[in-house]
Motif scaffolding. Structure first.
Motif, PDB file in Angstrom:
ATOM      1  N   GLU A  92       0.842  -1.202   0.000  1.00 53.94           N
ATOM      2  CA  GLU A  92       0.000   0.000   0.000  1.00 53.94           C
ATOM      3  C   GLU A  92       0.877   1.253   0.000  1.00 53.94           C
ATOM      4  N   ARG A  93       1.934   1.236   0.810  1.00 56.17           N
ATOM      5  CA  ARG A  93       2.834   2.386   0.852  1.00 56.17           C
ATOM      6  C   ARG A  93       3.593   2.525  -0.474  1.00 56.17           C
ATOM      7  N   LEU A  94       4.073   1.427  -1.019  1.00 51.97           N
ATOM      8  CA  LEU A  94       4.821   1.487  -2.276  1.00 51.97           C
ATOM      9  C   LEU A  94       3.935   1.959  -3.423  1.00 51.97           C
ATOM     10  N   GLN A  95       2.680   1.509  -3.426  1.00 50.12           N
ATOM     11  CA  GLN A  95       1.743   1.958  -4.463  1.00 50.12           C
ATOM     12  C   GLN A  95       1.490   3.458  -4.324  1.00 50.12           C
ATOM     13  N   SER A  96       1.276   3.921  -3.101  1.00 52.79           N
ATOM     14  CA  SER A  96       1.035   5.332  -2.855  1.00 52.79           C
ATOM     15  C   SER A  96       2.231   6.178  -3.279  1.00 52.79           C
ATOM     16  N   LEU A  97       3.426   5.723  -2.965  1.00 56.38           N
ATOM     17  CA  LEU A  97       4.631   6.455  -3.350  1.00 56.38           C
ATOM     18  C   LEU A  97       4.789   6.487  -4.869  1.00 56.38           C
ATOM     19  N   HIS A  98       4.501   5.372  -5.513  1.00 52.86           N
ATOM     20  CA  HIS A  98       4.558   5.312  -6.973  1.00 52.86           C
ATOM     21  C   HIS A  98       3.548   6.273  -7.604  1.00 52.86           C
ATOM     22  N   ASP A  99       2.338   6.299  -7.062  1.00 51.85           N
ATOM     23  CA  ASP A  99       1.303   7.203  -7.579  1.00 51.85           C
ATOM     24  C   ASP A  99       1.749   8.661  -7.472  1.00 51.85           C
ATOM     25  N   LYS A 100       2.371   9.007  -6.362  1.00 50.07           N
ATOM     26  CA  LYS A 100       2.820  10.387  -6.151  1.00 50.07           C
ATOM     27  C   LYS A 100       4.011  10.718  -7.045  1.00 50.07           C
ATOM     28  N   LYS A 159       4.021  13.683  -9.938  1.00 42.89           N
ATOM     29  CA  LYS A 159       5.050  14.712 -10.033  1.00 42.89           C
ATOM     30  C   LYS A 159       5.712  14.745 -11.412  1.00 42.89           C
ATOM     31  N   GLY A 160       5.384  13.775 -12.251  1.00 41.46           N
ATOM     32  CA  GLY A 160       5.924  13.747 -13.602  1.00 41.46           C
ATOM     33  C   GLY A 160       7.277  13.083 -13.731  1.00 41.46           C
ATOM     34  N   CYS A 161       7.668  12.313 -12.724  1.00 41.72           N
ATOM     35  CA  CYS A 161       8.963  11.627 -12.791  1.00 41.72           C
ATOM     36  C   CYS A 161       8.892  10.449 -13.757  1.00 41.72           C
ATOM     37  N   LYS A 162       9.921  10.271 -14.545  1.00 40.99           N
ATOM     38  CA  LYS A 162       9.969   9.164 -15.493  1.00 40.99           C
ATOM     39  C   LYS A 162      10.369   7.871 -14.787  1.00 40.99           C
ATOM     40  N   TYR A 163       9.828   6.771 -15.269  1.00 41.98           N
ATOM     41  CA  TYR A 163      10.209   5.462 -14.725  1.00 41.98           C
ATOM     42  C   TYR A 163      11.574   5.102 -15.299  1.00 41.98           C
ATOM     43  N   ASP A 164      12.466   4.636 -14.453  1.00 40.57           N
ATOM     44  CA  ASP A 164      13.813   4.252 -14.889  1.00 40.57           C
ATOM     45  C   ASP A 164      13.713   3.227 -16.022  1.00 40.57           C
ATOM     46  N   GLU A 165      14.236   3.570 -17.190  1.00 34.53           N
ATOM     47  CA  GLU A 165      14.093   2.721 -18.370  1.00 34.53           C
ATOM     48  C   GLU A 165      14.992   1.492 -18.352  1.00 34.53           C
ATOM     49  N   SER A 166      15.888   1.396 -17.362  1.00 35.70           N
ATOM     50  CA  SER A 166      16.772   0.230 -17.287  1.00 35.70           C
ATOM     51  C   SER A 166      16.088  -0.968 -16.646  1.00 35.70           C
ATOM     52  N   PHE A 220      11.753   5.718  -8.435  1.00 35.70           N
ATOM     53  CA  PHE A 220      11.391   6.994  -7.818  1.00 35.70           C
ATOM     54  C   PHE A 220      12.411   8.041  -8.247  1.00 35.70           C
ATOM     55  N   GLY A 221      11.918   9.194  -8.687  1.00 32.94           N
ATOM     56  CA  GLY A 221      12.826  10.244  -9.124  1.00 32.94           C
ATOM     57  C   GLY A 221      13.682   9.840 -10.309  1.00 32.94           C
ATOM     58  N   GLY A 222      13.191   8.874 -11.096  1.00 31.86           N
ATOM     59  CA  GLY A 222      13.926   8.429 -12.280  1.00 31.86           C
ATOM     60  C   GLY A 222      14.982   7.377 -12.008  1.00 31.86           C
ATOM     61  N   GLN A 223      15.116   6.933 -10.757  1.00 36.46           N
ATOM     62  CA  GLN A 223      16.099   5.914 -10.395  1.00 36.46           C
ATOM     63  C   GLN A 223      15.398   4.655  -9.898  1.00 36.46           C
ATOM     64  N   ALA A 224      15.895   3.509 -10.306  1.00 31.14           N
ATOM     65  CA  ALA A 224      15.322   2.235  -9.874  1.00 31.14           C
ATOM     66  C   ALA A 224      15.760   1.898  -8.455  1.00 31.14           C
ATOM     67  N   PHE A 225      14.819   1.322  -7.694  1.00 28.54           N
ATOM     68  CA  PHE A 225      15.084   0.950  -6.310  1.00 28.54           C
ATOM     69  C   PHE A 225      14.617  -0.480  -6.029  1.00 28.54           C
ATOM     70  N   PRO A 232       0.561  -7.112  -5.519  1.00 30.71           N
ATOM     71  CA  PRO A 232      -0.532  -6.136  -5.457  1.00 30.71           C
ATOM     72  C   PRO A 232      -0.056  -4.718  -5.782  1.00 30.71           C
ATOM     73  N   PHE A 233       0.534  -4.561  -6.950  1.00 39.80           N
ATOM     74  CA  PHE A 233       1.101  -3.279  -7.363  1.00 39.80           C
ATOM     75  C   PHE A 233       0.697  -3.010  -8.800  1.00 39.80           C
ATOM     76  N   THR A 234       0.129  -1.825  -9.039  1.00 42.64           N
ATOM     77  CA  THR A 234      -0.320  -1.467 -10.380  1.00 42.64           C
ATOM     78  C   THR A 234       0.504  -0.287 -10.900  1.00 42.64           C
ATOM     79  N   PRO A 235       1.432  -0.538 -11.810  1.00 46.86           N
ATOM     80  CA  PRO A 235       2.265   0.544 -12.337  1.00 46.86           C
ATOM     81  C   PRO A 235       1.493   1.382 -13.351  1.00 46.86           C
ATOM     82  N   HIS A 236       1.918   2.619 -13.501  1.00 45.43           N
ATOM     83  CA  HIS A 236       1.300   3.508 -14.478  1.00 45.43           C
ATOM     84  C   HIS A 236       1.858   3.284 -15.883  1.00 45.43           C
TER      85      HIS A 236
END
Length: 225
Positions: free
Chosen positions: A92-100, A104-111, A125-130, A214-218
């Motif tokens: 739930e927290r990871l989904q919420s952070l991803h949604d935010k 904010k318009g951050c790009k998903y890390d393409e790697s 997050f912030g264009g970097q993979a975690f 249980p994670f839905t990416p944009h």
């Protein structure tokens, strides 16, 4: 337990001579762990603050990459959750952070892949993979059994750098050996990135066959070539 005590407790947990993750030990020894103190993993109360710190952390790494950095979110609630309850709250927290992050318009890390079922999935997050590591008092694995619910965010790029330097396999073998010595067995959920989705490892629970994240990416179509 106040804020300072929570951070001190986490440092003591990592500094234990038997703690298996040598990467975490290196980050702690270099004073390269960033801490965020939040209320309760069951609540979205601090999610805006957390994503702001994550985005800043990602930008700073992009500007000046340094090995063995981590961001740790420690939740102050005393509630002890079961592994299933913690896993639900974690996602739930990871989904919420991803949604935010998306808002904010951050790009998903393409790697990496955004689809949690893809073998090269990672969070972004912030264009970097975690890679996320869940910890809580009710964890079955000793290495995850911290006195508060917590989420450790490790930069995926650091694993890539270790592979390119030919150090990843040696470090991984050392962690597995130390985990067996400390816990009595090797974590059955550990897998090499690219062989199976790392999402299965995040909560620390031994997930069942057929488990679905249980994670839905944009950006479900964002997959590496």
């Amino acid at each position: 337990m106040n804020d300072d005590e929570s951070v001190s407790a986490f440092r003591e947990f990592i500094d234990d001579v038997g703690y298996p993750c040598v990467g975490a030990k290196s980050a702690a020894a270099r004073h390269q762990i960033t801490y965020v103190l939040a209320r309760d993993i069951r609540s979205a109360w601090n999610d805006v603050e957390i994503i702001q710190v994550l985005d800043q952390f990602a930008r700073q790494y992009n500007e000046s990459p340094k090995m063995f950095q981590s961001l740790v979110v420690i939740f102050q609630s005393d509630e002890i959750l079961s592994e299933a309850e913690y896993e639900k709250c974690l996602w739930e927290r990871l989904q919420s952070l991803h949604d935010k992050d998306e808002f904010k318009g951050c790009k998903y890390d393409e790697s990496v892949a955004a689809d949690p079922a893809h073998p090269e999935f990672s969070l972004s997050f912030g264009g970097q993979a975690f890679f996320a590591v869940g910890m809580h008092p009710g964890a079955s694995r000793k290495a995850r059994r911290f006195g508060r619910s917590a989420i450790v965010f490790n930069l995926h790029d650091q694993f890539v750098s270790l592979r390119e330097a030919g150090k990843y396999q040696k470090m991984r073998a050392k962690i597995l050996q130390r985990d067996k010595q400390w816990s009595g067995s090797i974590n059955p959920m550990l897998a090499v990135h690219g062989s199976v989705s790392e999402a299965r490892q995040y909560s620390g629970r031994l997930v069942e066959e057929g488990w679905q994240c249980p994670f839905t990416p944009h950006r479900i179509g964002n997959k590496p070539e």
